[in-house]
Write a protein that holds these residues in place. Structure first.
Motif, PDB file in Angstrom:
ATOM      1  N   CYS A  21     -27.142  41.564  84.175  1.00 46.96           N
ATOM      2  CA  CYS A  21     -27.503  40.009  84.300  1.00 46.96           C
ATOM      3  C   CYS A  21     -28.234  39.813  84.019  1.00 46.96           C
ATOM      4  O   CYS A  21     -28.683  38.033  83.803  1.00 46.96           O
ATOM      5  N   GLU A  22     -29.341  39.905  85.713  1.00 55.53           N
ATOM      6  CA  GLU A  22     -30.278  39.468  86.134  1.00 55.53           C
ATOM      7  C   GLU A  22     -31.304  39.199  84.323  1.00 55.53           C
ATOM      8  O   GLU A  22     -32.420  38.545  84.276  1.00 55.53           O
ATOM      9  N   ALA A  23     -31.393  40.345  83.785  1.00 61.81           N
ATOM     10  CA  ALA A  23     -32.496  40.318  82.947  1.00 61.81           C
ATOM     11  C   ALA A  23     -32.476  39.557  81.544  1.00 61.81           C
ATOM     12  O   ALA A  23     -32.779  39.012  81.208  1.00 61.81           O
ATOM     13  N   LYS A  24     -30.486  39.288  80.816  1.00 67.06           N
ATOM     14  CA  LYS A  24     -30.157  38.378  80.192  1.00 67.06           C
ATOM     15  C   LYS A  24     -30.969  37.005  80.659  1.00 67.06           C
ATOM     16  O   LYS A  24     -31.238  36.099  79.653  1.00 67.06           O
ATOM     17  N   MET A  25     -30.288  36.947  82.043  1.00 67.44           N
ATOM     18  CA  MET A  25     -31.169  35.754  82.238  1.00 67.44           C
ATOM     19  C   MET A  25     -32.648  35.202  82.121  1.00 67.44           C
ATOM     20  O   MET A  25     -32.945  34.118  82.174  1.00 67.44           O
ATOM     21  N   VAL A  26     -32.805  36.545  82.488  1.00 63.63           N
ATOM     22  CA  VAL A  26     -34.472  36.339  82.171  1.00 63.63           C
ATOM     23  C   VAL A  26     -35.180  36.660  80.913  1.00 63.63           C
ATOM     24  O   VAL A  26     -36.283  35.514  80.330  1.00 63.63           O
ATOM     25  N   MET A  27     -34.459  36.763  79.119  1.00 64.01           N
ATOM     26  CA  MET A  27     -34.582  36.903  78.058  1.00 64.01           C
ATOM     27  C   MET A  27     -34.679  35.521  77.927  1.00 64.01           C
ATOM     28  O   MET A  27     -34.912  34.628  76.718  1.00 64.01           O
ATOM     29  N   ARG A  28     -33.131  34.551  78.220  1.00 67.10           N
ATOM     30  CA  ARG A  28     -32.834  33.429  77.972  1.00 67.10           C
ATOM     31  C   ARG A  28     -34.034  32.244  78.299  1.00 67.10           C
ATOM     32  O   ARG A  28     -33.790  31.535  78.003  1.00 67.10           O
ATOM     33  N   ASP A  29     -34.460  32.472  79.408  1.00 64.25           N
ATOM     34  CA  ASP A  29     -35.236  31.558  79.820  1.00 64.25           C
ATOM     35  C   ASP A  29     -37.194  31.733  78.912  1.00 64.25           C
ATOM     36  O   ASP A  29     -37.841  32.621  79.248  1.00 64.25           O
ATOM     37  N   THR A  30     -36.787  30.446  78.240  1.00 64.65           N
ATOM     38  CA  THR A  30     -38.193  31.451  76.705  1.00 64.65           C
ATOM     39  C   THR A  30     -39.365  30.999  77.612  1.00 64.65           C
ATOM     40  O   THR A  30     -40.143  31.753  77.599  1.00 64.65           O
ATOM     41  N   ALA A  31     -39.464  30.216  78.713  1.00 68.40           N
ATOM     42  CA  ALA A  31     -40.862  29.491  78.728  1.00 68.40           C
ATOM     43  C   ALA A  31     -41.492  31.042  80.292  1.00 68.40           C
ATOM     44  O   ALA A  31     -42.407  31.641  80.374  1.00 68.40           O
ATOM     45  N   GLY A  32     -40.218  31.439  81.297  1.00 63.38           N
ATOM     46  CA  GLY A  32     -40.125  32.829  81.747  1.00 63.38           C
ATOM     47  C   GLY A  32     -40.864  33.673  80.987  1.00 63.38           C
ATOM     48  O   GLY A  32     -41.729  34.272  81.642  1.00 63.38           O
ATOM     49  N   LEU A  33     -40.295  34.127  80.108  1.00 66.83           N
ATOM     50  CA  LEU A  33     -40.918  35.168  78.982  1.00 66.83           C
ATOM     51  C   LEU A  33     -42.706  34.904  78.279  1.00 66.83           C
ATOM     52  O   LEU A  33     -43.437  35.697  78.348  1.00 66.83           O
ATOM     53  N   ILE A  34     -43.259  33.737  78.255  1.00 66.88           N
ATOM     54  CA  ILE A  34     -44.176  33.357  77.490  1.00 66.88           C
ATOM     55  C   ILE A  34     -45.616  33.201  77.944  1.00 66.88           C
ATOM     56  O   ILE A  34     -46.570  33.636  77.880  1.00 66.88           O
ATOM     57  N   VAL A  35     -44.675  32.974  79.775  1.00 72.95           N
ATOM     58  CA  VAL A  35     -46.074  32.669  80.247  1.00 72.95           C
ATOM     59  C   VAL A  35     -46.407  33.851  81.021  1.00 72.95           C
ATOM     60  O   VAL A  35     -48.233  33.629  80.501  1.00 72.95           O
ATOM     61  N   PRO A  36     -46.350  34.716  81.509  1.00 71.96           N
ATOM     62  CA  PRO A  36     -46.938  36.240  81.694  1.00 71.96           C
ATOM     63  C   PRO A  36     -46.607  37.343  80.897  1.00 71.96           C
ATOM     64  O   PRO A  36     -47.249  37.978  80.677  1.00 71.96           O
ATOM     65  N   LEU A  37     -46.269  36.779  79.476  1.00 72.53           N
ATOM     66  CA  LEU A  37     -46.579  37.994  78.410  1.00 72.53           C
ATOM     67  C   LEU A  37     -47.690  37.247  77.908  1.00 72.53           C
ATOM     68  O   LEU A  37     -48.337  37.840  76.547  1.00 72.53           O
ATOM     69  N   GLY A  38     -47.481  36.203  76.995  1.00 74.92           N
ATOM     70  CA  GLY A  38     -48.133  35.129  76.355  1.00 74.92           C
ATOM     71  C   GLY A  38     -49.824  34.772  76.761  1.00 74.92           C
ATOM     72  O   GLY A  38     -50.877  35.128  76.105  1.00 74.92           O
ATOM     73  N   LEU A  39     -49.328  34.563  77.863  1.00 73.49           N
ATOM     74  CA  LEU A  39     -50.772  33.459  77.869  1.00 73.49           C
ATOM     75  C   LEU A  39     -51.961  34.737  78.436  1.00 73.49           C
ATOM     76  O   LEU A  39     -53.305  34.636  78.081  1.00 73.49           O
ATOM     77  N   PRO A  40     -51.519  36.152  79.345  1.00 72.09           N
ATOM     78  CA  PRO A  40     -52.803  36.342  79.418  1.00 72.09           C
ATOM     79  C   PRO A  40     -52.690  37.480  78.292  1.00 72.09           C
ATOM     80  O   PRO A  40     -53.911  38.273  77.693  1.00 72.09           O
ATOM     81  N   LEU A  41     -52.666  37.317  76.592  1.00 71.75           N
ATOM     82  CA  LEU A  41     -52.412  38.585  75.938  1.00 71.75           C
ATOM     83  C   LEU A  41     -53.456  37.461  74.851  1.00 71.75           C
ATOM     84  O   LEU A  41     -54.457  38.059  74.216  1.00 71.75           O
ATOM     85  N   LEU A  42     -52.957  36.154  74.877  1.00 71.48           N
ATOM     86  CA  LEU A  42     -54.333  35.318  74.463  1.00 71.48           C
ATOM     87  C   LEU A  42     -55.445  34.778  75.130  1.00 71.48           C
ATOM     88  O   LEU A  42     -56.238  34.883  74.388  1.00 71.48           O
ATOM     89  N   ILE A  43     -56.150  35.433  76.341  1.00 68.89           N
ATOM     90  CA  ILE A  43     -56.817  35.650  76.809  1.00 68.89           C
ATOM     91  C   ILE A  43     -57.491  36.663  76.343  1.00 68.89           C
ATOM     92  O   ILE A  43     -58.738  36.807  76.228  1.00 68.89           O
ATOM     93  N   MET A  44     -56.757  37.851  76.562  1.00 70.09           N
ATOM     94  CA  MET A  44     -57.598  38.950  75.990  1.00 70.09           C
ATOM     95  C   MET A  44     -58.169  38.878  74.702  1.00 70.09           C
ATOM     96  O   MET A  44     -59.119  39.422  74.626  1.00 70.09           O
ATOM     97  N   LEU A  45     -57.743  38.008  73.862  1.00 75.89           N
ATOM     98  CA  LEU A  45     -57.724  38.180  72.433  1.00 75.89           C
ATOM     99  C   LEU A  45     -58.693  37.276  72.139  1.00 75.89           C
ATOM    100  O   LEU A  45     -59.701  37.463  71.741  1.00 75.89           O
ATOM    101  N   THR A  46     -59.338  36.218  73.582  1.00 76.01           N
ATOM    102  CA  THR A  46     -59.951  35.463  72.875  1.00 76.01           C
ATOM    103  C   THR A  46     -61.212  36.327  73.185  1.00 76.01           C
ATOM    104  O   THR A  46     -62.672  35.662  73.465  1.00 76.01           O
TER     105      THR A  46
END
Length: 255
Positions: A21-46
């Motif tokens: 249930c906790e995993a489903k809630m996290v997956m439904r939280d778009t911002a909660g996925l993008i910030v910790p996964l997307g932001l560091p990846l973007l910084i690495m790419l730059t």
């Protein structure tokens, strides 16, 4: 005739259900996925293109020893300091933790389930960042994988300690996000998240080395290079774990 009522505590199946249930809630939280996964990846790419050609030691580049440790720490910090406290604050405000306290299930099960989901999410983010860096920029594996994994575990515990302080002090989900974001950016700035500690004034750079992000980046970089990890960085992370959990134990409220 006396009737004996068996006190049945939730077992492994209940715990796995709660984790799901906790995993489903996290997956439904778009911002909660993008910030910790997307932001560091973007910084690495730059930063990866330039850092990937600067060899530092043992054939390892600045990408391996500086950029990747920072990206990994950012993933763990964002999940532990921003996401996790907001979920717990929501549970507290909505009365979920209070209701669990009067059932055979314990509110601590929620904490455990959150920890499991956070660790899995961090592992996915770290793996994704490394695969992108390795495939497109030639990033290298750590010299000592075992030590590196041990340091990663300690870093995750330290970041979770900071996050538990935020969860304990924040009265609402919105305030948990705000406090967590300020804490994340604050210790990140001192730790070199926005350009490295070498560009900071010496006093601030020294302080940043004792704070969780700076100590984590230094320890992970040393482990990646296969050199001895400075005991002071491990002590700093251990203190973050102890102070964080101790403070949370004193101030955390289930309702």
């Amino acid at each position: 005739m006396t009737t004996v009522v068996e006190d049945r505590r939730p077992g492994l199946r209940s715990l796995l259900t709660l984790i799901g249930c906790e995993a489903k809630m996290v997956m439904r939280d778009t911002a909660g996925l993008i910030v910790p996964l997307g932001l560091p990846l973007l910084i690495m790419l730059t930063s990866a293109s330039a850092a990937g050609v600067e060899v530092i030691v043992n054939g390892l580049t600045a990408l391996d020893l500086y950029v990747m440790p920072l990206v990994f720490v950012m993933v763990m910090a964002a999940i532990s300091i921003i996401n996790m406290p907001s979920y717990l604050a929501y549970y507290r405000r909505s009365g979920i933790l209070r209701r669990l306290g009067v059932t055979p299930a314990s509110p601590f099960m929620v904490l455990f389930a959150q920890a499991v989901v956070s660790i899995v999410q961090a592992a996915i983010g770290i793996t994704l960042a490394f695969l992108v860096a390795a495939v497109f920029f030639g990033a290298n594996l750590p010299v000592n994988i075992g030590v590196t994994l041990g340091v990663l575990a300690l870093i995750m515990a330290a970041m979770y300690g900071v996050g538990m302080v935020v969860a304990a002090l924040a009265p609402t989900p919105n305030s948990a996000v705000a406090i967590g974001l300020v804490a994340f950016l604050g210790i990140g700035a001192f730790g070199g998240m926005f350009g490295g500690r070498d560009v900071l004034p010496p006093v601030i750079a020294d302080i940043g080395g004792w704070l969780p992000v700076g100590a984590a980046v230094d320890a992970l970089g040393a482990a990646w290079a296969g050199v001895a990890v400075d005991p002071l960085t491990l002590i700093s992370l251990g203190v973050a774990v102890l102070l964080g959990t101790g403070t949370a134990a004193l101030f955390f409220r289930w309702e």
